[in-house]
Design an enzyme around this catalytic site. Structure first.
Site, PDB file in Angstrom:
ATOM      1  N   LYS A  87       0.855  -1.190   0.000  1.00  0.00           N
ATOM      2  CA  LYS A  87       0.000   0.000   0.000  1.00  0.00           C
ATOM      3  C   LYS A  87       0.887   1.234   0.000  1.00  0.00           C
ATOM      4  CE  LYS A  87      -3.500   2.480   2.616  1.00  0.00           C
ATOM      5  NZ  LYS A  87      -4.544   2.417   3.645  1.00  0.00           N
ATOM      6  N   SER A  93     -10.373   5.756  -4.286  1.00  0.00           N
ATOM      7  CA  SER A  93     -11.327   6.852  -4.431  1.00  0.00           C
ATOM      8  C   SER A  93     -10.901   7.900  -5.461  1.00  0.00           C
ATOM      9  CB  SER A  93     -11.537   7.509  -3.070  1.00  0.00           C
ATOM     10  OG  SER A  93     -10.296   7.921  -2.512  1.00  0.00           O
ATOM     11  N   LYS A 104       1.302  10.058   5.652  1.00  0.00           N
ATOM     12  CA  LYS A 104       1.436   8.671   6.125  1.00  0.00           C
ATOM     13  C   LYS A 104       2.708   8.004   5.601  1.00  0.00           C
ATOM     14  CE  LYS A 104      -3.560   8.150   6.744  1.00  0.00           C
ATOM     15  NZ  LYS A 104      -4.746   7.253   6.637  1.00  0.00           N
ATOM     16  N   GLU A 114       7.343  -6.699   1.009  1.00  0.00           N
ATOM     17  CA  GLU A 114       6.138  -6.533   1.836  1.00  0.00           C
ATOM     18  C   GLU A 114       5.180  -7.704   1.640  1.00  0.00           C
ATOM     19  OE1 GLU A 114       5.163  -4.638   4.139  1.00  0.00           O
ATOM     20  OE2 GLU A 114       6.110  -2.686   4.036  1.00  0.00           O
ATOM     21  N   TYR A 131     -15.316   1.276  -6.529  1.00  0.00           N
ATOM     22  CA  TYR A 131     -16.595   1.954  -6.304  1.00  0.00           C
ATOM     23  C   TYR A 131     -17.489   1.841  -7.540  1.00  0.00           C
ATOM     24  CZ  TYR A 131     -13.796   3.654  -2.468  1.00  0.00           C
ATOM     25  OH  TYR A 131     -12.981   3.702  -1.364  1.00  0.00           O
ATOM     26  N   LYS A 164      -2.309  -1.430  -3.763  1.00  0.00           N
ATOM     27  CA  LYS A 164      -3.155  -0.252  -3.656  1.00  0.00           C
ATOM     28  C   LYS A 164      -2.303   1.006  -3.706  1.00  0.00           C
ATOM     29  CE  LYS A 164      -6.106   1.996  -0.323  1.00  0.00           C
ATOM     30  NZ  LYS A 164      -6.437   2.092   1.068  1.00  0.00           N
ATOM     31  N   ARG A 212     -10.815  10.057   2.179  1.00  0.00           N
ATOM     32  CA  ARG A 212     -10.670  10.749   3.468  1.00  0.00           C
ATOM     33  C   ARG A 212     -11.789  11.768   3.651  1.00  0.00           C
ATOM     34  NH1 ARG A 212      -4.037  11.205   3.167  1.00  0.00           N
ATOM     35  NH2 ARG A 212      -3.691   8.935   3.144  1.00  0.00           N
TER      36      ARG A 212
HETATM   37  N1  LIG Z   1      -6.259   2.891   6.235  1.00  0.00           N
HETATM   38  C1  LIG Z   1      -7.383   3.445   5.725  1.00  0.00           C
HETATM   39  C2  LIG Z   1      -7.702   3.255   4.285  1.00  0.00           C
HETATM   40  N2  LIG Z   1      -8.307   2.159   3.831  1.00  0.00           N
HETATM   41  C3  LIG Z   1      -8.567   2.378   2.479  1.00  0.00           C
HETATM   42  C4  LIG Z   1      -8.101   3.638   2.138  1.00  0.00           C
HETATM   43  C5  LIG Z   1      -8.203   4.336   0.819  1.00  0.00           C
HETATM   44  C6  LIG Z   1      -9.284   3.881  -0.080  1.00  0.00           C
HETATM   45  C7  LIG Z   1      -9.620   4.830  -1.169  1.00  0.00           C
HETATM   46  O1  LIG Z   1      -8.985   5.881  -1.373  1.00  0.00           O
HETATM   47  O2  LIG Z   1     -10.570   4.521  -1.874  1.00  0.00           O
HETATM   48  C8  LIG Z   1      -7.528   4.185   3.262  1.00  0.00           C
HETATM   49  C9  LIG Z   1      -6.978   5.566   3.256  1.00  0.00           C
HETATM   50  C10 LIG Z   1      -5.649   5.858   3.771  1.00  0.00           C
HETATM   51  O3  LIG Z   1      -4.795   4.973   3.917  1.00  0.00           O
HETATM   52  O4  LIG Z   1      -5.436   7.035   4.052  1.00  0.00           O
HETATM   53 MG   LIG Z   2       4.055  -4.946   5.735  1.00  0.00          MG
END
Ligand SMILES: NCc1[nH]cc(CCC(=O)O)c1CC(=O)O
Ligand SMILES: [Mg+2]
Length: 354
Positions: A222, A302, A245, A261, A341, A276, A232
């Site tokens: 991720k 998103s 993050k 990972e 989505y 992701k 968010r």
């Molecule tokens: N840990 C939370 C999480 N789980 C899924 C998403 C993002 C999903 C999306 O953007 O559709 C996120 C956002 C983030 O890591 O800030």
């Molecule tokens: Mg890991």
């Protein structure tokens, strides 16, 4: 006006050929790739990848209240749903033959705290939604995200001390969150927090507590991404998030690191792995699938949804075609399934065409 690229040119619309054009020399080609594209049936015959409803996981946002759907401004066509409404969308998913839905909560700001303790409240929104969905539609898969960001006052996925995200302390809380979700009836635990060691800790806790059948889909690779912005907004953490993050989510410049990972999460017991975001990381999907031959998933996040839906709403692209093209692109890259989505729209289109 919408730009429709690739629209087949009907013969009757084509300009008449001038007779001297007929005299132009033809190339001496034995192989002509266009022969296999000459008509719809021929293209269908040689098609390499196909998107089916079985490939789709539909992410949904749950919010407190009754009988209400609140649009998410930055995700045209996506709503936050109260529990009774999420059950209706679960029914829609079941009817469309979508195998699995994913749940994300918008937590009341008053319930958010430094520790994200609402995450392991057995009556939190996600648990309410899981129980309500499972009661009416026990046969649809329900996936729950594990991370603290919907529940923390600072919007981070983990606990913070002195401006640092604590790894091991966070994992202990994630284990409690995962157990709470399993208790509520969740089928797939999907840790999205990117703490080290959380898959192993969660697997052990699930097994020790009689949840040996609960699967883990790890958000294994991720990336720290700008494409999470609309999400968010949807869960209400955009305003609260302090900083970024990048100390736990991956650097978008890295590819080998994704393999490490994924390897660790498999070793710790992940049943399925995920990459992701999606569209900017198709190379990672391909490498992971080739390298590990694991059930490999991809999240069309998103911001990717917003790009397509927003451009389509403005008439700048053909939204339906862009949607289907992006989804089959994930299949081509090696994904076994896609969190998107667009799931209901895509499933409806697939159904209409079959
Ligand atoms: N840990 C939370 C999480 N789980 C899924 C998403 C993002 C999903 C999306 O953007 O559709 C996120 C956002 C983030 O890591 O800030
Ligand atoms: Mg890991």
């Amino acid at each position: 006006m919408a730009i429709k690229f690739g629209r087949p040119i009907e013969l009757r619309d084509a300009p008449q050929r001038q007779s001297d054009a007929l005299a132009s020399p033809s190339l001496d080609l034995t192989i002509r790739m266009r022969r296999n594209r000459k008509s719809e049936w021929a293209r269908r015959l040689v098609r390499e990848n196909v998107l089916t409803t079985n490939d789709l996981i539909w992410p949904m946002f749950v919010v407190d209240g009754h009988n209400t759907r609140t649009p998410v401004a930055s995700m045209p066509g996506v709503d936050r749903l109260t529990v009774d409404q999420i059950v209706r969308d679960a029914e829609r998913a079941a009817k469309l033959n979508i195998p699995c839905i994913a749940l994300f909560p918008f937590t009341e700001p008053s319930l958010r705290d430094e520790q994200g303790s609402e995450a392991f409240n057995p009556d939190n929104l996600v648990c309410q939604a899981v129980r309500a969905i499972k009661k009416e539609f026990p046969d649809i898969g329900v996936l729950c995200d594990v991370a603290l960001d919907p529940f923390t006052s600072h919007g981070h996925d983990g606990l913070i001390e002195g401006g640092k995200i604590l790894n091991d302390e966070t994992v202990a809380v994630l284990v409690k969150q995962a157990l709470t979700q399993a208790e509520a009836g969740c089928d797939v635990i999907a840790p999205s927090d990117m703490m080290d060691g959380r898959i192993g800790a969660i697997r052990e806790a699930l097994d020790d507590n009689g949840f040996g059948d609960v699967q883990i889909m790890s958000y294994a690779a991720k990336y720290a991404s700008a494409f999470y912005g609309p999400f968010r907004d949807a869960i209400g953490s955009a305003k609260t998030l302090t900083g970024d993050k990048r100390t736990y989510q991956m650097d978008s410049a890295n590819s080998d690191e994704a393999l490490r990972e994924v390897e660790l999460d498999i070793a710790e017991g992940a049943d399925m792995v995920m990459v992701k975001p999606g569209m900017p990381y198709l190379d990672i999907v391909r490498r992971v699938k080739d390298h590990f031959a694991m059930p490999t998933f991809v999240y069309q996040v998103s911001g990717e949804y917003a790009m397509i839906a927003g451009a389509a709403a403005n008439g700048w692209i053909d939204g339906e075609r862009a949607m289907m093209e992006s989804l089959v692109g994930f299949k081509r890259a090696g994904a076994d399934g896609i969190l998107t989505y667009f799931a209901p729209k895509a499933a409806e289109k697939i159904k209409a065409e079959s």
